[in-house]
Design a protein around this motif. Structure first.
Motif, PDB file in Angstrom:
ATOM      1  N   GLY A  44       0.527 -24.462   9.377  1.00 26.89           N
ATOM      2  CA  GLY A  44       0.373 -25.887   9.103  1.00 26.89           C
ATOM      3  C   GLY A  44       1.456 -26.730   9.748  1.00 26.89           C
ATOM      4  N   ALA A  45       2.659 -26.168   9.884  1.00 27.60           N
ATOM      5  CA  ALA A  45       3.743 -26.911  10.519  1.00 27.60           C
ATOM      6  C   ALA A  45       3.449 -27.220  11.980  1.00 27.60           C
ATOM      7  N   PHE A  46       2.546 -26.439  12.578  1.00 26.44           N
ATOM      8  CA  PHE A  46       2.196 -26.635  13.986  1.00 26.44           C
ATOM      9  C   PHE A  46       0.786 -27.200  14.138  1.00 26.44           C
ATOM     10  N   GLY A  47       0.241 -27.690  13.023  1.00 26.32           N
ATOM     11  CA  GLY A  47      -1.064 -28.334  13.065  1.00 26.32           C
ATOM     12  C   GLY A  47      -2.229 -27.384  13.144  1.00 26.32           C
ATOM     13  N   ILE A  48      -2.019 -26.121  12.807  1.00 24.97           N
ATOM     14  CA  ILE A  48      -3.081 -25.114  12.880  1.00 24.97           C
ATOM     15  C   ILE A  48      -3.606 -24.872  11.466  1.00 24.97           C
ATOM     16  N   LYS A  49      -4.874 -25.171  11.241  1.00 24.55           N
ATOM     17  CA  LYS A  49      -5.443 -25.027   9.903  1.00 24.55           C
ATOM     18  C   LYS A  49      -5.792 -23.574   9.604  1.00 24.55           C
ATOM     19  N   GLY A  50      -6.368 -22.885  10.542  1.00 24.12           N
ATOM     20  CA  GLY A  50      -6.756 -21.499  10.323  1.00 24.12           C
ATOM     21  C   GLY A  50      -8.038 -21.385   9.545  1.00 24.12           C
ATOM     22  N   GLY A  51      -8.637 -20.200   9.624  1.00 19.92           N
ATOM     23  CA  GLY A  51      -9.896 -19.966   8.936  1.00 19.92           C
ATOM     24  C   GLY A  51      -9.694 -19.123   7.697  1.00 19.92           C
ATOM     25  N   ASN A  52     -10.813 -18.779   7.066  1.00 18.77           N
ATOM     26  CA  ASN A  52     -10.775 -17.910   5.898  1.00 18.77           C
ATOM     27  C   ASN A  52     -10.821 -16.459   6.352  1.00 18.77           C
ATOM     28  N   THR A  53      -9.904 -15.662   5.859  1.00 17.06           N
ATOM     29  CA  THR A  53      -9.844 -14.260   6.236  1.00 17.06           C
ATOM     30  C   THR A  53      -9.685 -13.416   4.983  1.00 17.06           C
ATOM     31  N   PRO A  54     -10.184 -12.161   5.019  1.00 21.71           N
ATOM     32  CA  PRO A  54      -9.984 -11.287   3.861  1.00 21.71           C
ATOM     33  C   PRO A  54      -8.498 -11.093   3.589  1.00 21.71           C
ATOM     34  N   VAL A  55      -8.153 -11.100   2.319  1.00 22.07           N
ATOM     35  CA  VAL A  55      -6.753 -10.928   1.934  1.00 22.07           C
ATOM     36  C   VAL A  55      -6.488  -9.450   1.696  1.00 22.07           C
ATOM     37  N   PRO A  56      -5.543  -8.844   2.421  1.00 18.95           N
ATOM     38  CA  PRO A  56      -5.249  -7.428   2.208  1.00 18.95           C
ATOM     39  C   PRO A  56      -4.502  -7.209   0.911  1.00 18.95           C
ATOM     40  N   ASN A  57      -4.501  -5.956   0.460  1.00 19.98           N
ATOM     41  CA  ASN A  57      -3.695  -5.627  -0.710  1.00 19.98           C
ATOM     42  C   ASN A  57      -2.226  -5.846  -0.392  1.00 19.98           C
ATOM     43  N   LYS A  58      -1.480  -6.392  -1.330  1.00 22.78           N
ATOM     44  CA  LYS A  58      -0.073  -6.692  -1.091  1.00 22.78           C
ATOM     45  C   LYS A  58       0.771  -6.025  -2.157  1.00 22.78           C
ATOM     46  N   PRO A  59       1.877  -5.396  -1.767  1.00 25.82           N
ATOM     47  CA  PRO A  59       2.764  -4.837  -2.788  1.00 25.82           C
ATOM     48  C   PRO A  59       3.506  -5.940  -3.515  1.00 25.82           C
ATOM     49  N   THR A  60       3.747  -5.748  -4.797  1.00 19.65           N
ATOM     50  CA  THR A  60       4.491  -6.743  -5.555  1.00 19.65           C
ATOM     51  C   THR A  60       5.988  -6.489  -5.497  1.00 19.65           C
ATOM     52  N   VAL A  61       6.385  -5.244  -5.652  1.00 16.30           N
ATOM     53  CA  VAL A  61       7.779  -4.844  -5.484  1.00 16.30           C
ATOM     54  C   VAL A  61       7.746  -3.519  -4.748  1.00 16.30           C
ATOM     55  N   ALA A  62       8.873  -2.872  -4.628  1.00 22.16           N
ATOM     56  CA  ALA A  62       8.904  -1.590  -3.926  1.00 22.16           C
ATOM     57  C   ALA A  62       7.888  -0.630  -4.546  1.00 22.16           C
ATOM     58  N   PRO A  63       7.021  -0.016  -3.712  1.00 19.86           N
ATOM     59  CA  PRO A  63       5.990   0.853  -4.259  1.00 19.86           C
ATOM     60  C   PRO A  63       6.598   2.086  -4.908  1.00 19.86           C
ATOM     61  N   THR A  64       5.954   2.547  -6.007  1.00 18.84           N
ATOM     62  CA  THR A  64       6.413   3.764  -6.654  1.00 18.84           C
ATOM     63  C   THR A  64       6.024   4.953  -5.796  1.00 18.84           C
ATOM     64  N   PRO A  65       7.001   5.765  -5.353  1.00 17.81           N
ATOM     65  CA  PRO A  65       6.670   6.880  -4.477  1.00 17.81           C
ATOM     66  C   PRO A  65       5.821   7.911  -5.201  1.00 17.81           C
ATOM     67  N   SER A  66       4.909   8.498  -4.489  1.00 19.05           N
ATOM     68  CA  SER A  66       4.070   9.543  -5.061  1.00 19.05           C
ATOM     69  C   SER A  66       4.056  10.729  -4.115  1.00 19.05           C
ATOM     70  N   LYS A  67       3.683  11.847  -4.642  1.00 20.24           N
ATOM     71  CA  LYS A  67       3.647  13.059  -3.834  1.00 20.24           C
ATOM     72  C   LYS A  67       2.564  12.912  -2.780  1.00 20.24           C
ATOM     73  N   PRO A  68       2.866  13.137  -1.495  1.00 15.66           N
ATOM     74  CA  PRO A  68       1.873  12.962  -0.445  1.00 15.66           C
ATOM     75  C   PRO A  68       0.655  13.843  -0.692  1.00 15.66           C
ATOM     76  N   SER A  69      -0.521  13.302  -0.369  1.00 16.39           N
ATOM     77  CA  SER A  69      -1.752  14.032  -0.599  1.00 16.39           C
ATOM     78  C   SER A  69      -2.296  14.656   0.671  1.00 16.39           C
ATOM     79  N   LYS A  70      -1.597  14.506   1.782  1.00 16.05           N
ATOM     80  CA  LYS A  70      -2.093  15.051   3.043  1.00 16.05           C
ATOM     81  C   LYS A  70      -2.168  16.578   2.963  1.00 16.05           C
TER      82      LYS A  70
END
Length: 342
Positions: A165-191
């Motif tokens: 917006g600071a550069f006058g670009i409105k942009g379109g609607n795009t899917p919102v990806p999942n976002k971490p809220t704080v550092a993710p809790t580590p889990s045992k790798p499943s690979k």
């Protein structure tokens, strides 16, 4: 409306500032990706694999002079410091883009007394000014402040739209990806674990210390580090059979998330560390059952020496805490300078 050229700061092995399990280089690349997704053809991204400071990339940049450049960063400081600001060339008056960007970011990340700062001691600011590019560096809050970081993570699209917006670009609607809220809790790798194919297990590990990468070491054929009281800041570990995960404790701060990769260019999972001295390390090894049938169940055995002058602390075995072990190698509060693993 301007065309926006976005540089994501740091990278190419430099994680930038770190805080609460995140690195600056990774976070600003995530933000830049959203700026491009929303801004579409009005946005061009700089090379994510390049550190524009280390490579002096602006000196060879070939873009139209009417394009506007914004270089994305996150600030770092004491945990109570917070707020966004932008940096422009010292002695220059802020233009309309600068003022709009500073106001937009400060509305999301309040806390700085000065929203626009002029500086003459930053390479990219000076080079861009000498080449006649419209340039500003945006510090999008403090990665060291949990509130700023949480806002950055949870409201990333709002931050992206504030920049556009600071550069006058409105942009379109795009899917919102999942976002971490704080550092993710580590889990045992499943690979899937690599199965035993006749090779005897070995570990390979490599560290950064004093701003340098040191050669990889296999098992106990050497130790990793500079020694001589130079603190280790980052470490990468891999094995040829089974699966290993590891994490480090940053001196004066917290444990960083578990990782299991071996790649200095992967700031999320390729190594453990954030460019600051570490004072503890944990390693855990998973043994494939077919390997265990031949050699028995294996554990990662590792030890460190520290800057307080003690040659080596006792061996640790995985991240166990029984039998009097701490569950990690090191002494919190004292930086590590040598590391061995087998």
């Amino acid at each position: 409306m301007a065309h926006l050229f976005v540089i994501a700061g740091h990278g190419a092995g430099d994680p930038g500032a770190c805080g609460h399990g995140f690195s600056e280089a990774e976070r600003v690349r995530a933000l830049a990706t959203r700026v491009k997704a929303i801004g579409g053809d009005n946005v061009t991204l700089g090379d994510f694999n390049m550190d524009y400071y280390q490579s002096n990339g602006i000196a060879t940049l070939n873009i139209p002079k009417d394009w506007q450049i914004v270089e994305l960063h996150m600030d770092s400081g004491v945990e109570t410091a917070r707020g966004a600001h932008i940096v422009i060339k010292g002695g220059f008056d802020p233009d309309g883009f600068d003022t709009a960007l500073a106001n937009n970011l400060a509305a999301i990340f309040p806390g700085r007394a000065s929203k626009i700062v002029g500086r003459n001691d930053l390479q990219n600011v000076n080079v861009a000014a000498n080449r006649g590019y419209g340039y500003r560096l945006a510090e999008c809050g403090f990665i060291s402040n949990l509130n700023d970081l949480t806002v950055f993570n949870n409201r990333m699209d709002k931050v992206a739209r504030a920049i556009l917006g600071a550069f006058g670009i409105k942009g379109g609607n795009t899917p919102v990806p999942n976002k971490p809220t704080v550092a993710p809790t580590p889990s045992k790798p499943s690979k899937p674990q690599p199965t035993y194919k006749g090779e005897k297990l070995y570990f390979e590990y490599q560290v950064k210390a004093g701003g340098k990468n040191y050669p990889p070491v296999k098992d106990l054929n050497d130790w990793a580090g500079a020694g001589d009281g130079v603190a280790i800041t980052d470490i990468a570990i891999r094995c040829n059979v089974g699966h290993v995960k590891y994490r480090v404790h940053v001196k004066g701060k917290n444990w960083l998330p578990w990782v299991d990769g071996y790649n200095w260019n992967d700031h999320n999972n390729g190594y453990a560390g954030c460019g600051e001295p570490i004072d503890g390390i944990q390693v855990y090894y998973d043994t494939p059952s077919d390997y265990a049938a031949k050699y028995g169940w294996q554990k990662a055995q590792y030890r460190v020496s520290t800057l307080e002058g003690r040659e080596y602390y006792d061996w640790q075995y995985d991240n166990e805490t029984h039998s009097g072990q701490d569950g990690y190698a090191g002494k919190l509060g004292v930086a590590i300078d040598k590391f061995q693993l087998f």
